[in-house]
Scaffold this active site. Structure first.
Site, PDB file in Angstrom:
ATOM      1  CG  HIS A 102       6.581  12.443 -25.712  1.00 31.67           C
ATOM      2  ND1 HIS A 102       5.220  12.288 -25.890  1.00 31.67           N
ATOM      3  CD2 HIS A 102       6.732  13.381 -24.751  1.00 31.67           C
ATOM      4  CE1 HIS A 102       4.577  13.098 -25.063  1.00 31.67           C
ATOM      5  NE2 HIS A 102       5.469  13.774 -24.361  1.00 31.67           N
ATOM      6  NE  ARG A 119      -0.130  16.797 -13.086  1.00 30.87           N
ATOM      7  CZ  ARG A 119       0.506  16.046 -12.205  1.00 30.87           C
ATOM      8  NH1 ARG A 119       0.087  16.022 -10.955  1.00 30.87           N
ATOM      9  NH2 ARG A 119       1.546  15.319 -12.540  1.00 30.87           N
ATOM     10  NE  ARG A 160      -4.165  -1.814   1.884  1.00 25.10           N
ATOM     11  CZ  ARG A 160      -4.177  -2.817   2.763  1.00 25.10           C
ATOM     12  NH1 ARG A 160      -3.315  -2.841   3.753  1.00 25.10           N
ATOM     13  NH2 ARG A 160      -5.064  -3.769   2.655  1.00 25.10           N
ATOM     14  CD  GLU A 196      -4.456  16.104 -16.375  1.00 26.42           C
ATOM     15  OE1 GLU A 196      -3.401  15.543 -16.027  1.00 26.42           O
ATOM     16  OE2 GLU A 196      -4.932  16.005 -17.497  1.00 26.42           O
ATOM     17  CG  ASN A 251      -2.451  17.182 -21.138  1.00 28.68           C
ATOM     18  OD1 ASN A 251      -1.506  16.428 -20.930  1.00 28.68           O
ATOM     19  ND2 ASN A 251      -3.538  17.177 -20.401  1.00 28.68           N
ATOM     20  CD  GLU A 258       7.248  17.501 -22.647  1.00 25.95           C
ATOM     21  OE1 GLU A 258       6.359  18.239 -22.175  1.00 25.95           O
ATOM     22  OE2 GLU A 258       6.992  16.538 -23.413  1.00 25.95           O
ATOM     23  CE  LYS A 296       4.376  17.918 -13.778  1.00 25.19           C
ATOM     24  NZ  LYS A 296       4.530  16.729 -14.559  1.00 25.19           N
ATOM     25  CG  HIS A 315       1.435  16.556 -24.561  1.00 27.09           C
ATOM     26  ND1 HIS A 315       2.108  17.747 -24.422  1.00 27.09           N
ATOM     27  CD2 HIS A 315       2.259  15.599 -24.042  1.00 27.09           C
ATOM     28  CE1 HIS A 315       3.276  17.518 -23.834  1.00 27.09           C
ATOM     29  NE2 HIS A 315       3.386  16.228 -23.593  1.00 27.09           N
ATOM     30  CG  HIS A 321      -0.642  12.072 -27.000  1.00 29.33           C
ATOM     31  ND1 HIS A 321      -1.388  12.397 -25.887  1.00 29.33           N
ATOM     32  CD2 HIS A 321       0.615  11.876 -26.552  1.00 29.33           C
ATOM     33  CE1 HIS A 321      -0.605  12.402 -24.823  1.00 29.33           C
ATOM     34  NE2 HIS A 321       0.611  12.091 -25.200  1.00 29.33           N
ATOM     35  CE  LYS A 355      -1.038  13.559 -14.546  1.00 30.09           C
ATOM     36  NZ  LYS A 355      -1.315  14.079 -15.894  1.00 30.09           N
TER      37      LYS A 355
HETATM   38  N1  GLY Z   1       3.223  15.430 -17.741  1.00 28.77           N
HETATM   39  C1  GLY Z   1       1.946  15.964 -17.471  1.00 28.77           C
HETATM   40  C2  GLY Z   1       1.581  15.966 -16.026  1.00 28.77           C
HETATM   41  O1  GLY Z   1       2.384  15.592 -15.192  1.00 28.77           O
HETATM   42  O2  GLY Z   1       0.481  16.320 -15.689  1.00 28.77           O
END
Ligand code: GLY
Length: 371
Positions: free
Chosen positions: A271, A248, A123, A244, A252, A192, A234, A255, A259, A145
């Protein structure tokens, strides 16, 4: 050294983001400050296990960790539950307990896989992110993430369909590790950084423009500033919106376009390269919908181009299937294509109703053809 505190208020989570040339040699000290335990696992990209991995290992052993090293393949095809399962077995065999830290050393794939194992083993055990690519330093390692792909019956990767938010205890970025990163990967990381500049700090674009030779020569002071400034964007975003719910999603930018071209074998795009083209397409959509001045869109394209990233598709592809594929992007909300578009005030906004014509024109702008 540059140091930032990341505060995730809803979770009571607070951790440091450190950028320091040579920090890898002191990794054991940093880990001990946040996860003082007897046993630890170093999860490392197999390609750097003997180089940066050895430095990290020495430091962790000097800090008196009983250390298990686990190597991982850093490609999207191996970013699966099977790989995580193998890591659980190694963690169990090493006697990892609830307080035993996992140290993820590598790029975004390693952080995602090892982070997900850390989030779910017993956990959740402490996670330390040690990004060794520019992309991971400024993006993937920050914000919690983690996850793996779930390959779909159609053969597609099912990118990041399984995952968890699991914040690290500390992020340690050593710009010296970028010395071994190839130029193409460094440029992809710059995509990025440019994205972050467009979203929230347009002066970062001129910083990249003016300092490109020093960046490509991996000059430590310049890289430290680049990483710190780009990561700051960030950090500010994930502090405001970890899950998000809104803000957040601005990350994107580029993206949704990117994508759909990234998997096309005929384009052979990494990418960051797909994102670079996506930024140009998003910029053009923003111009056509009255959100961005043409001169600002040109400025974005100029910096992408000087970095050596593509601003156009390397070979023309039909726009129809690209537009159709955008509707299947996982960021689709309520069946509508949700785009992030840059704005003339130096930020970006989420747009749910971008006209199809403007999107089609944006694809044409980056070199797609009408069949
Ligand atoms: N790479 C996008 C995020 O971390 O939300």
């Amino acid at each position: 050294m540059q140091r930032m505190t990341v505060n995730i208020p809803g979770r009571g989570s607070r951790y440091e983001f450190l950028v320091k040339p040579g920090a890898l040699r002191d990794l054991g000290t940093y880990v001990r400050e946040v996860a003082p335990h007897g046993t630890a696992m170093l999860a490392v990209d197999e390609r750097i296990a003997d180089s940066h991995g050895a430095v990290a290992r020495d430091s962790l052993v000097s800090a008196e960790y009983h250390l298990q090293t686990h190597t991982l393949a850093a490609d999207e095809r191996h970013k699966t539950l099977d790989t995580v399962r193998a890591m659980y077995d190694a963690m169990l065999a090493a006697g990892m307990e609830r307080g035993s830290p996992v140290i993820a050393l590598g790029g975004g794939v390693i952080g995602d896989v090892a982070g997900f194992a850390a989030a779910t083993y017993m956990r959740g055990v402490p996670l330390v992110q040690v990004p060794t690519t520019l992309l991971a330093m400024v993006d993937a390692a920050i914000g919690g993430k983690t996850g793996v792909n779930l390959p779909l019956p159609s053969g597609s990767l099912g990118k990041n369909l399984i995952g968890a938010f699991w914040q690290p205890r500390v992020v340690v970025a050593d710009p010296d590790t970028l010395l071994t990163l190839d130029d193409r990967e460094l440029r992809c990381g710059l995509a990025e950084c440019i994205k972050h500049g467009v979203i929230a700090d347009r002066s970062l674009l001129s910083f990249i423009y003016d300092n490109l030779p020093a960046i490509m020569q991996r000059e430590a002071k310049t890289l430290t500033e680049l990483v710190a400034r780009s990561a700051a964007v960030k950090v500010a975003i994930v502090q405001a919106d970890e899950r998000e719910a809104g803000l957040r999603a601005l990350l994107n930018l580029g993206h949704t376009f990117g994508h759909v071209i990234e998997p096309l074998p005929e384009l052979n795009l990494k990418h960051g390269e797909a994102v670079a083209i996506g930024l140009c397409a998003a910029g053009h959509t923003a111009v056509l919908t009255g959100r961005l001045n043409l001169s600002q869109a040109d400025e974005i394209e100029r910096v992408i181009s000087i970095v050596g990233l593509p601003t156009r598709l390397p070979t023309p592809v039909e726009s129809g299937p690209l537009i159709a594929a955008m509707a299947y992007d996982k960021k689709v909300a309520g069946g509508r294509v949700r785009l992030v578009l840059p704005t003339s005030d130096g930020s970006a906004e989420l747009v749910d109703d971008a006209p199809r014509d403007a999107v089609a024109a944006a694809w044409a702008h980056v070199g797609a053809i009408d069949a």
